[in-house]
Scaffold this active site. Structure first.
Site, PDB file in Angstrom:
ATOM      1  N   GLY A  86      -1.799  -1.218  -2.011  1.00  0.00           N
ATOM      2  CA  GLY A  86      -0.517  -1.852  -1.679  1.00  0.00           C
ATOM      3  C   GLY A  86      -0.431  -2.113  -0.179  1.00  0.00           C
ATOM      4  O   GLY A  86       0.123  -3.121   0.263  1.00  0.00           O
ATOM      5  N   THR A  87      -1.000  -1.212   0.596  1.00  0.00           N
ATOM      6  CA  THR A  87      -1.019  -1.381   2.064  1.00  0.00           C
ATOM      7  C   THR A  87      -1.706  -2.684   2.432  1.00  0.00           C
ATOM      8  O   THR A  87      -1.216  -3.462   3.262  1.00  0.00           O
ATOM      9  CB  THR A  87      -1.776  -0.190   2.705  1.00  0.00           C
ATOM     10  N   SER A 217       1.302  -1.938  -6.490  1.00  0.00           N
ATOM     11  CA  SER A 217       0.194  -1.004  -6.260  1.00  0.00           C
ATOM     12  C   SER A 217      -0.043  -0.190  -7.532  1.00  0.00           C
ATOM     13  O   SER A 217       0.901   0.355  -8.116  1.00  0.00           O
ATOM     14  CB  SER A 217       0.555  -0.074  -5.092  1.00  0.00           C
ATOM     15  N   HIS A 219      -1.451   2.786  -8.225  1.00  0.00           N
ATOM     16  CA  HIS A 219      -1.197   4.226  -8.385  1.00  0.00           C
ATOM     17  C   HIS A 219       0.292   4.554  -8.428  1.00  0.00           C
ATOM     18  O   HIS A 219       0.667   5.688  -8.722  1.00  0.00           O
ATOM     19  CB  HIS A 219      -1.965   5.065  -7.347  1.00  0.00           C
ATOM     20  N   CYS A 344       6.364  17.744   9.380  1.00  0.00           N
ATOM     21  CA  CYS A 344       5.280  18.718   9.291  1.00  0.00           C
ATOM     22  C   CYS A 344       4.480  18.613   7.996  1.00  0.00           C
ATOM     23  O   CYS A 344       3.298  18.917   7.963  1.00  0.00           O
ATOM     24  CB  CYS A 344       5.825  20.131   9.394  1.00  0.00           C
TER      25      CYS A 344
HETATM   26  C1  LIG Z   1       6.994   0.975  -1.087  1.00  0.00           C
HETATM   27  C2  LIG Z   1       5.523   1.157  -0.853  1.00  0.00           C
HETATM   28  N1  LIG Z   1       4.835   0.153  -0.316  1.00  0.00           N
HETATM   29  C3  LIG Z   1       3.511   0.238  -0.095  1.00  0.00           C
HETATM   30  C4  LIG Z   1       2.820   1.367  -0.413  1.00  0.00           C
HETATM   31  C5  LIG Z   1       1.359   1.446  -0.117  1.00  0.00           C
HETATM   32  O1  LIG Z   1       0.596   1.375  -1.286  1.00  0.00           O
HETATM   33  P1  LIG Z   1      -0.853   2.039  -1.298  1.00  0.00           P
HETATM   34  O2  LIG Z   1      -0.666   3.508  -1.337  1.00  0.00           O
HETATM   35  O3  LIG Z   1      -1.492   1.477  -2.547  1.00  0.00           O
HETATM   36  O4  LIG Z   1      -1.554   1.577  -0.071  1.00  0.00           O
HETATM   37  C6  LIG Z   1       3.493   2.455  -0.979  1.00  0.00           C
HETATM   38  C7  LIG Z   1       2.767   3.700  -1.280  1.00  0.00           C
HETATM   39  O5  LIG Z   1       3.246   4.770  -1.417  1.00  0.00           O
HETATM   40  C8  LIG Z   1       4.885   2.342  -1.204  1.00  0.00           C
HETATM   41  O6  LIG Z   1       5.600   3.364  -1.716  1.00  0.00           O
END
Ligand SMILES: Cc1ncc(COP(=O)(O)O)c(C=O)c1O
Length: 406
Positions: A86-87, A217, A219, A344
């Site tokens: 997703g990133t 994404s 996962h 933390c």
């Molecule tokens: C709202 C949101 N956007 C993007 C991401 C990023 O996805 P990924 O973990 O597949 O890089 C996440 C991951 O937790 C997310 O919660």
């Protein structure tokens, strides 16, 4: 103490309940099973190459795109671009729009509570390319005010990125309304929504809400890590931001993670089978947990909205006078796995920017605990969680140096 030492000390708790699906989680066996053949039985070739293992790989990639397109009511499978997270999909949406923008300058508007994979690439364009980046505030429940958004849209606004569901506090933004606000002022502004936490939790129809770009994404719906996707609408011009040998994917070169895509396909199938029934079960469990926390434990703040404006799977509460780090460790010893908006616990130096943006003080953010509920959770899991949480918070407050429990 090293992670190895911590694991050595960690005994086997009587029962284990995992609630940290926000960060990532276990993959159901039927999804793992769907992935396994693609390692060495079929489809283990490169999906662009013309032989049987390549065709089989191409077939599962193509079928998954078709399926994802269908669940979003997209026009066709070609509008779905696979990335490896997703990133990466968020980076492609933001940087790809910026690189395709021939003027080389402009304004990007994001909300203050976006995932960092949206905020950081937007900030990168400011530092390195001279783009103007506006982070618009949200209210105490995490909602963007349409009038504030409207005030930042003009002829220079090339991109707006506002997530559909907030990953920490579960706020469901009225995206359709926000897209209209933007397009009424500047129809050329590209609207991206990060739906990583919305997909599979609330219905999404890209035509109805009229977004240009949308991130998901694998996962986040119990699929394997390592697959993301970007929906690219018909009017959008994106420039690839990585370069290499072309695969079936022009915008994201490099061989696709075919076994993970096969797992993602299964995860999508399972998520959208009995969707309403599953979501209604998850929502009931969410409400049971939230109600139990409020009734059993004093000095609690609920982070994010209540009811239908909150994602059905999200519970986020701040326990005053305790540290989130201590809570996650104490709960881990009791077999309950959660995360915290405390700096933390996450190896990040600042407390959650989301909690600070909705007006929580640093110490309130530090005491926050996030639970994500799935269709695999049961009433017994929630009862166990409430029992353990009540005991854990009580014990930590007894030894707390923080007022008024010292
Ligand atoms: C709202 C949101 N956007 C993007 C991401 C990023 O996805 P990924 O973990 O597949 O890089 C996440 C991951 O937790 C997310 O919660």
């Amino acid at each position: 103490m090293s992670v190895k030492d911590l694991l050595k000390l960690h005994g086997k708790p009587i029962r284990e309940v995992y609630f940290d699906h926000e960060n990532s989680g276990w993959v159901p066996p039927e999804i793992v099973e769907a992935m396994l053949p693609y390692f060495n039985i079929k489809g283990y070739g490169h999906p662009s190459i013309t032989h049987k293992p390549g065709w089989e790989a191409y077939e599962v990639v193509y079928e998954t795109k078709e399926l994802v397109a269908k669940t979003l009511n997209a026009e066709n499978y070609e509008q779905i671009v696979f990335t490896h997270s997703g990133t990466e999909a968020n980076n492609l949406a933001i940087l790809g729009t910026v690189f395709a923008n021939k003027h080389g300058k402009g304004k990007i508007v994001v909300s203050a509570i976006e995932h960092l994979s949206v905020i950081f690439p937007a900030e990168w364009t400011r530092k390195n390319l001279g783009f103007k980046v506006v982070r618009i505030p949200v209210d105490e429940e995490g909602f963007v005010d349409p009038d504030i958004l409207a005030a930042y849209i003009d002829k220079d606004t090339i991109l707006v990125s506002i997530q559909m569901v907030n990953h920490e506090i579960g706020t469901i933004q009225p995206i359709k309304e926000l897209v209209k606000v933007v397009k009424d002022i500047n129809p050329n502004t590209i609207f991206h929504t990060d739906a990583a936490d919305a997909y599979g939790k609330i219905p999404i129809d890209v035509k109805e809400i009229n977004v240009d770009l949308l991130t998901i994404s694998s996962h986040k719906i119990l699929g394997p890590k390592g697959v993301g996707a970007l929906y690219v609408g018909p009017k959008v011009k994106l420039e690839s931001i990585i370069h290499g040998q072309l695969s079936t994917e022009k915008l994201w070169p490099g061989v696709e993670n075919v076994p993970a895509i096969a797992g993602f396909k299964k995860a999508v199938e399972l998520t959208f089978t009995s969707f309403e029934k599953n979501i209604s079960k998850i929502r009931k469990l969410r409400d049971k947990l939230l109600k139990g926390i409020i009734n059993n434990i004093p000095d609690v703040l609920v982070n994010g909205p209540l009811g239908d404006k909150r994602s059905p799977d999200n519970v986020n509460t701040s326990f005053l006078y305790v540290e989130g780090e201590a809570v996650t460790v104490e709960l881990s010893l009791r077999g309950m796995y959660v995360s915290s908006g405390s700096a933390c616990t996450s190896r990040i130096l600042e407390p959650s920017h989301v909690l600070l943006a909705i007006g929580r003080k640093h110490e309130e953010a530090h005491g926050s605990i996030l639970f994500k509920i799935t269709r695999y959770h049961t009433d017994e899991d929630i009862e166990y969680a409430l029992e353990q949480l009540t005991e854990a918070i009580g014990r930590l407050r007894e030894i707390s140096a923080l007022k008024p429990y010292k």
